[in-house]
Enzyme design. Structure first.
Site, PDB file in Angstrom:
ATOM      1  N   HIS A   1     -11.502  -1.165 -22.781  1.00  0.00           N
ATOM      2  CA  HIS A   1     -12.949  -1.409 -22.699  1.00  0.00           C
ATOM      3  C   HIS A   1     -13.721  -1.092 -23.971  1.00  0.00           C
ATOM      4  CE1 HIS A   1     -13.612   2.925 -21.719  1.00  0.00           C
ATOM      5  NE2 HIS A   1     -14.815   2.694 -22.227  1.00  0.00           N
TER       6      HIS A   1
ATOM      7  N   GLU B   1     -15.754  -3.210 -29.112  1.00  0.00           N
ATOM      8  CA  GLU B   1     -16.943  -2.545 -29.641  1.00  0.00           C
ATOM      9  C   GLU B   1     -16.602  -1.608 -30.805  1.00  0.00           C
ATOM     10  OE1 GLU B   1     -19.838  -3.335 -28.808  1.00  0.00           O
ATOM     11  OE2 GLU B   1     -21.154  -1.741 -29.523  1.00  0.00           O
ATOM     12  N   ASP B   2     -15.526  -0.857 -30.678  1.00  0.00           N
ATOM     13  CA  ASP B   2     -15.289   0.247 -31.617  1.00  0.00           C
ATOM     14  C   ASP B   2     -14.108   0.061 -32.571  1.00  0.00           C
ATOM     15  OD1 ASP B   2     -17.391   1.508 -30.450  1.00  0.00           O
ATOM     16  OD2 ASP B   2     -16.163   2.776 -29.141  1.00  0.00           O
TER      17      ASP B   2
ATOM     18  N   ASP C   1     -29.807  20.846   7.204  1.00  0.00           N
ATOM     19  CA  ASP C   1     -28.374  20.550   7.366  1.00  0.00           C
ATOM     20  C   ASP C   1     -27.675  20.557   6.015  1.00  0.00           C
ATOM     21  OD1 ASP C   1     -29.914  18.449   6.727  1.00  0.00           O
ATOM     22  OD2 ASP C   1     -28.952  16.993   8.035  1.00  0.00           O
TER      23      ASP C   1
HETATM   24 MN    MN Z   1     -16.347   4.026 -23.048  1.00  0.00          MN
END
Ligand code: MN
Length: 739
Positions: free
Chosen positions: A76, A80-81, A263
């Site tokens: 995932h 992106e990275d 409760d």
């Molecule tokens: Mn992540």
């Protein structure tokens, strides 16, 4: 636990619920991610791969998702990275997995800021809308859960920010998707950073009484266990203390301390059939005293998010109240894992692919009854029936626009002033055309200029929202009145022409007021303005006027026939048509114009009338009244009754206060001879005639035409002059030219 051990745990977890999973692929996803993230470290100092592994573990353990989801969870963060691309992931794994990863990355890129409730709701909707595949949001929630679990390594500012986001965005989404366990954990972790003191107080207090609580829960479980065993009902029973955030909210909302919370405990009995659920309810109500009005049958009437259970609150032997939830195993899984459980059932079930991708979710949701069912369905419909698009302002505000919206819609949604000053737009930093269709999550920036010339009419066609269109129309109405009038008039005239109607039929003063009433405008100008900005159409205007115009045309025709008849009669009987005596009013240059005071009067050059002549007036376009002799060819009966001049001919007469003199013209046809001009001059001078000019031309056959431009006081003086001229030898004929 080493990374390898953690991976093996993941495989083991998957095997426990999905032995047929594609373990070769899952392993290669793990190895690809491990390699891609090589050298990257988390804030904790651990290798980065720990995080995707943990997210995959949550996806397997909590949500029991399919192989594709596990692989996507492992991958995932690679797009992106790391240098890995969508294409690469699609090629190595599958396009679906690449899309899932890309989907999670897109949600990661969104910047949140604290907003009002409405903004939050939009953000939640947007996240769901952006997750075209519901697995994207499931993986994203798992990602957020792991990040919250490891939040301690972040800076205090980041902790607060992420916790707020989680509380306001991700926990409600988890709730909406029916994932109660993840929702609780997200809430508790957020509370820990948002109100560390309050959270600590609750956790400490729960910890201090843990022994008492455990003893109470064990005792109660045993009581229920024994009775159900006696009755031979297959079941599992367990108790828990409500989670800290739930207690916190109750303390806060009811302004109570922990001891006063009604409760604190919840027991759960999971059985095999719906019938058993009601049997267990009977048993529980038999052992303990039920609290009135606390029984809820969510089996008969499930909650909007699909939740089913029987709920009741009872008071135990030591006076401690507690809640009991009774449900079947299937209801239990759906309660715990929500939509993910449905996904699992679907995946293992038969008939995959026979329904639309989200058909099962839709059916599930639409079968629910309840007050906010509609709201819930709507929020998910965004995903499935995509009629809205959610985009960001550069400040991170979310704008909710209709699907297909353009930068124009966006600009006007912010403010009409922004729209009216717009000169361009950027989407995700790139300049786009104004008809660019916005997509979920786009960051839209409107470029404005004080010198912007305002919206163009085309914008109304491009804009998707009625709000934008009406604001643009408003602008044209206000800002461009003069232009609107010109444009409106042009389209109106074109439409008239198209319908074979002449403009002066409309401007006829006798008809115009009625026409304006028909279109509900106070003047033609007003109507042109409305047509110009698009508030009214030329077609409508003409069609509403047509009836009245036809009636007027008929009447005009009748009048003309009457006039002709009168003229014919006059010719026969040599009777002058009866002209009523004009009202005595002040004259202008000696002329009285019927019904009009102080109007501009000029004498026509064609017939140059003088006092005493029979005259008529013609209302020119913009130059006042032109006075003709009644016998001027330009004022013939034919002309006076012609449709294009009807209504312009009016009665005029000589007043008593005529001018000193009037210019006029005489023509004398003469047999040319010596001294002819001398004799004519003598006649002019003997009658005191002021001469403006004399022009003589000879014809080839020995004649001369003498044109005299003179000023004369009146008809009497003129007649005496003409007599004198006629007496001159060689003068054959003296006339007053006309026409
Ligand atoms: Mn992540």
């Amino acid at each position: 636990m080493t990374i390898q051990e953690q991976y093996e745990l993941l495989e083991k977890t998957i095997r426990s619920y999905n032995p047929a999973a594609d373990f070769a692929h899952i392993r290669s996803a793990f190895e690809f991610a491990d390699k891609a993230h090589e050298g990257q470290k988390r804030k904790s100092g651990e290798p980065y791969i720990i995080h995707p592994l943990a997210v995959a573990q949550i996806v397997a353990e909590e949500l029991k998702l399919d192989s594709e989801s596990i692989e996507a969870a492992l991958l995932h963060d690679v797009i992106e990275d790391t240098p890995a691309t969508h294409e690469e992931v699609a090629k190595l794994f599958s396009p679906t997995i690449a899309d899932l990863v890309e989907g999670v990355s897109k949600l990661t890129r969104i910047q949140y800021a604290t907003k009002e409730d409405e903004q939050m709701e939009n953000l939640r909707k947007m996240l769901i809308a952006m997750s075209k595949d519901i697995r994207v949001i499931l993986i994203k929630v798992a990602d957020r859960l792991h990040n919250m679990r490891t939040m301690e390594y972040q800076s205090p500012a980041k902790q607060k920010q992420k916790s707020l986001e989680t509380m306001e965005i991700y926990a409600p989404i988890a709730h909406r998707l029916g994932m109660q366990r993840m929702k609780w954990e997200l809430e508790d972790l957020s509370l820990k950073y948002l109100d560390p003191v309050g959270y600590e107080e609750i956790v400490t207090s729960l910890g201090a009484r843990q022994k008492d609580y455990d003893a109470f829960m064990q005792r109660t479980c045993r009581q229920v266990d024994d009775r159900l065993n006696d009755m031979g009902i297959q079941h599992v029973v367990y108790g828990r203390v409500k989670h800290p955030y739930s207690i916190y909210r109750k303390m806060f909302n009811q302004n109570k301390n922990m001891d006063e919370i009604f409760d604190l405990f919840a027991f759960r009995v999971v059985v095999e059939s719906v019938g058993d659920c009601y049997n267990v309810l009977g048993v529980v109500h038999d052992i303990y005293k039920p609290v009135l009005g606390r029984f809820k049958d969510y089996i008969g009437t499930p909650k909007p998010n699909g939740y089913q259970s029987l709920h009741t609150t009872v008071v135990g032997s030591d006076g401690i109240p507690f809640e009991v939830q009774i449900r079947t195993q299937e209801m239990h899984e759906i309660a715990e894992y929500g939509v993910a459980a449905h996904w699992k059932y679907k995946q293992n079930g038969q008939g995959a692919g026979t329904e639309g991708k989200y058909e099962w979710v839709r059916r599930l949701l639409e079968n629910q009854e309840g007050a906010d069912a509609e709201d819930y369905i709507h929020s998910l419909k965004v995903d499935m029936f995509a009629d809205e698009v959610f985009v960001f302002t550069p400040n991170g505000d979310v704008q909710n626009l209709p699907a297909g919206a353009t930068p124009i819609d966006f600009a006007y949604a912010i403010h009409s002033a922004v729209g009216n000053r717009m000169v361009g737009a950027r989407v995700n930093g790139r300049i786009v055309t104004l008809d660019h269709v916005l997509k979920n999550g786009d960051i839209v920036e409107i470029m404005t200029s004080k010198n912007a010339k305002g919206p163009s009419r085309d914008w109304m066609k491009i804009a998707k929202s009625s709000e934008a269109r009406s604001k643009i129309r408003q602008w044209f109405k206000k800002e461009r009145r003069d232009e609107n009038i010109v444009n409106g008039r042009a389209s109106f005239e074109a439409e008239l022409k198209h319908c074979g109607i002449l403009m002066r039929e409309v401007t006829d003063p006798e008809v115009l007021p009625t026409l304006l009433k028909k279109v509900s405008y106070t003047s033609l100008k007003e109507m042109y303005a409305a047509i110009g900005y698009g508030g009214f159409s030329a077609q409508k205007a003409v069609s509403r006027m047509q009836g009245e115009l036809q009636r007027a045309a008929k009447q005009r025709q009748a009048e003309q026939q009457a006039l002709e008849a009168a003229a014919a009669e006059a010719k026969q009987g040599r009777e002058e048509p009866h002209v009523p005596a004009p009202k005595q009013v002040k004259s202008e240059q000696g002329i009285i114009v019927e019904g009009l005071d102080n109007c501009l009067v000029k004498f026509s050059k064609c017939c140059t009338p003088v006092p005493g002549d029979d005259i008529v007036g013609f209302i020119t376009r913009g130059y006042g009244v032109s006075v003709h002799r009644a016998d001027c060819p330009n004022a013939s009966l034919e002309k006076r009754t012609a449709p294009d001049q009807a209504g312009r001919w009016i009665h005029v007469s000589w007043g008593t206060d005529t001018n000193e003199s009037y210019p006029t013209i005489l023509e004398a046809v003469c047999k040319d001879r010596v001294n002819l001009l001398l004799d004519i001059s003598a006649a002019l001078s003997s009658t005191n005639t002021f001469v403006l000019g004399v022009n003589t031309r000879s014809t080839e056959d020995g004649f001369a035409i003498c044109r005299l431009e003179i000023r004369i006081k009146d008809g009497a003086q003129l007649r005496s002059l003409m007599n004198k001229l006629n007496q001159i030898s060689g003068v054959l004929k003296v006339t007053r030219p006309a026409g």
